[in-house]
Design a protein around this motif. Structure first.
Motif, PDB file in Angstrom:
ATOM      1  N   SER A   1      82.432 -17.457  97.584  1.00 37.99           N
ATOM      2  CA  SER A   1      81.325 -16.553  97.880  1.00 37.99           C
ATOM      3  C   SER A   1      81.512 -15.846  99.214  1.00 37.99           C
ATOM      4  CB  SER A   1      80.004 -17.316  97.877  1.00 37.99           C
ATOM      5  OG  SER A   1      79.974 -18.257  98.917  1.00 37.99           O
ATOM      6  N   LEU A   2      82.342 -16.394 100.085  1.00 35.98           N
ATOM      7  CA  LEU A   2      82.593 -15.748 101.368  1.00 35.98           C
ATOM      8  C   LEU A   2      83.408 -14.470 101.226  1.00 35.98           C
ATOM      9  CD1 LEU A   2      83.379 -18.835 103.634  1.00 35.98           C
ATOM     10  CD2 LEU A   2      81.309 -17.457 103.615  1.00 35.98           C
ATOM     11  N   THR A   3      84.094 -14.316 100.110  1.00 31.69           N
ATOM     12  CA  THR A   3      84.903 -13.110  99.923  1.00 31.69           C
ATOM     13  C   THR A   3      84.038 -11.851  99.827  1.00 31.69           C
ATOM     14  OG1 THR A   3      84.930 -13.447  97.534  1.00 31.69           O
ATOM     15  CG2 THR A   3      86.777 -14.346  98.784  1.00 31.69           C
TER      16      THR A   3
ATOM     17  N   PRO B   1      82.584  -4.940 103.325  1.00 26.19           N
ATOM     18  CA  PRO B   1      82.338  -3.922 104.353  1.00 26.19           C
ATOM     19  C   PRO B   1      83.543  -3.687 105.255  1.00 26.19           C
ATOM     20  CG  PRO B   1      80.587  -5.558 104.360  1.00 26.19           C
ATOM     21  CD  PRO B   1      81.631  -6.047 103.432  1.00 26.19           C
ATOM     22  N   VAL B   2      84.298  -4.735 105.530  1.00 28.94           N
ATOM     23  CA  VAL B   2      85.481  -4.592 106.377  1.00 28.94           C
ATOM     24  C   VAL B   2      86.503  -3.698 105.678  1.00 28.94           C
ATOM     25  CG1 VAL B   2      87.356  -5.838 107.510  1.00 28.94           C
ATOM     26  CG2 VAL B   2      85.076  -6.841 107.433  1.00 28.94           C
TER      27      VAL B   2
ATOM     28  N   ILE C   1      80.692  -9.279 114.025  1.00 27.76           N
ATOM     29  CA  ILE C   1      79.700 -10.240 113.530  1.00 27.76           C
ATOM     30  C   ILE C   1      80.093 -10.746 112.143  1.00 27.76           C
ATOM     31  CG2 ILE C   1      77.304 -10.453 112.739  1.00 27.76           C
ATOM     32  CD1 ILE C   1      76.560  -8.531 115.052  1.00 27.76           C
ATOM     33  N   ILE C   2      80.565  -9.851 111.294  1.00 26.23           N
ATOM     34  CA  ILE C   2      80.992 -10.249 109.951  1.00 26.23           C
ATOM     35  C   ILE C   2      82.166 -11.222 110.027  1.00 26.23           C
ATOM     36  CG2 ILE C   2      82.079  -9.415 107.825  1.00 26.23           C
ATOM     37  CD1 ILE C   2      80.388  -6.857 108.179  1.00 26.23           C
ATOM     38  N   LEU C   3      83.159 -10.912 110.846  1.00 34.62           N
ATOM     39  CA  LEU C   3      84.328 -11.776 110.949  1.00 34.62           C
ATOM     40  C   LEU C   3      83.988 -13.140 111.543  1.00 34.62           C
ATOM     41  CD1 LEU C   3      87.016  -9.159 112.005  1.00 34.62           C
ATOM     42  CD2 LEU C   3      86.694 -10.225 109.778  1.00 34.62           C
TER      43      LEU C   3
ATOM     44  N   MET D   1      82.868 -18.978 110.680  1.00 36.62           N
ATOM     45  CA  MET D   1      81.903 -20.080 110.694  1.00 36.62           C
ATOM     46  C   MET D   1      81.694 -20.639 109.292  1.00 36.62           C
ATOM     47  SD  MET D   1      79.178 -18.559 113.447  1.00 36.62           S
ATOM     48  CE  MET D   1      77.929 -19.719 113.023  1.00 36.62           C
ATOM     49  N   GLY D   2      81.596 -19.766 108.311  1.00 34.06           N
ATOM     50  CA  GLY D   2      81.403 -20.200 106.937  1.00 34.06           C
ATOM     51  C   GLY D   2      82.597 -20.949 106.388  1.00 34.06           C
TER      52      GLY D   2
END
Length: 65
Positions: free
Chosen positions: A16-18, A23-24, A48-50, A55-56
């Motif tokens: 799900s992190l994919t 956006p990147v 922030i996304i990266l 973290m995830g």
């Protein structure tokens, strides 16, 4: 329908992190293909996304152990 089947089959959090990569990839492709400018707020958003991806991924790895 196929997407829903794939989601049912994959139970890993990293799958799900994919979705956060979209956006990147869009920003990079927009810059390369369309010549869009990247402003400071875009860099901050990408950062922030990266960071959230890192973290995830660390959180999902610690749950596996």
């Amino acid at each position: 329908m196929m997407f829903n089947q794939l989601i049912k089959q994959s139970r890993d959090t990293s799958d799900s992190l994919t979705n956060y990569f979209v956006p990147v990839i869009v920003v990079v492709l927009g810059t390369i293909l369309l010549g869009d400018e990247i402003y400071i707020n875009t860099w901050i958003a990408l950062l922030i996304i990266l960071v959230s991806l890192l973290m995830g991924s660390f959180a999902s790895k610690s749950k596996e152990l």
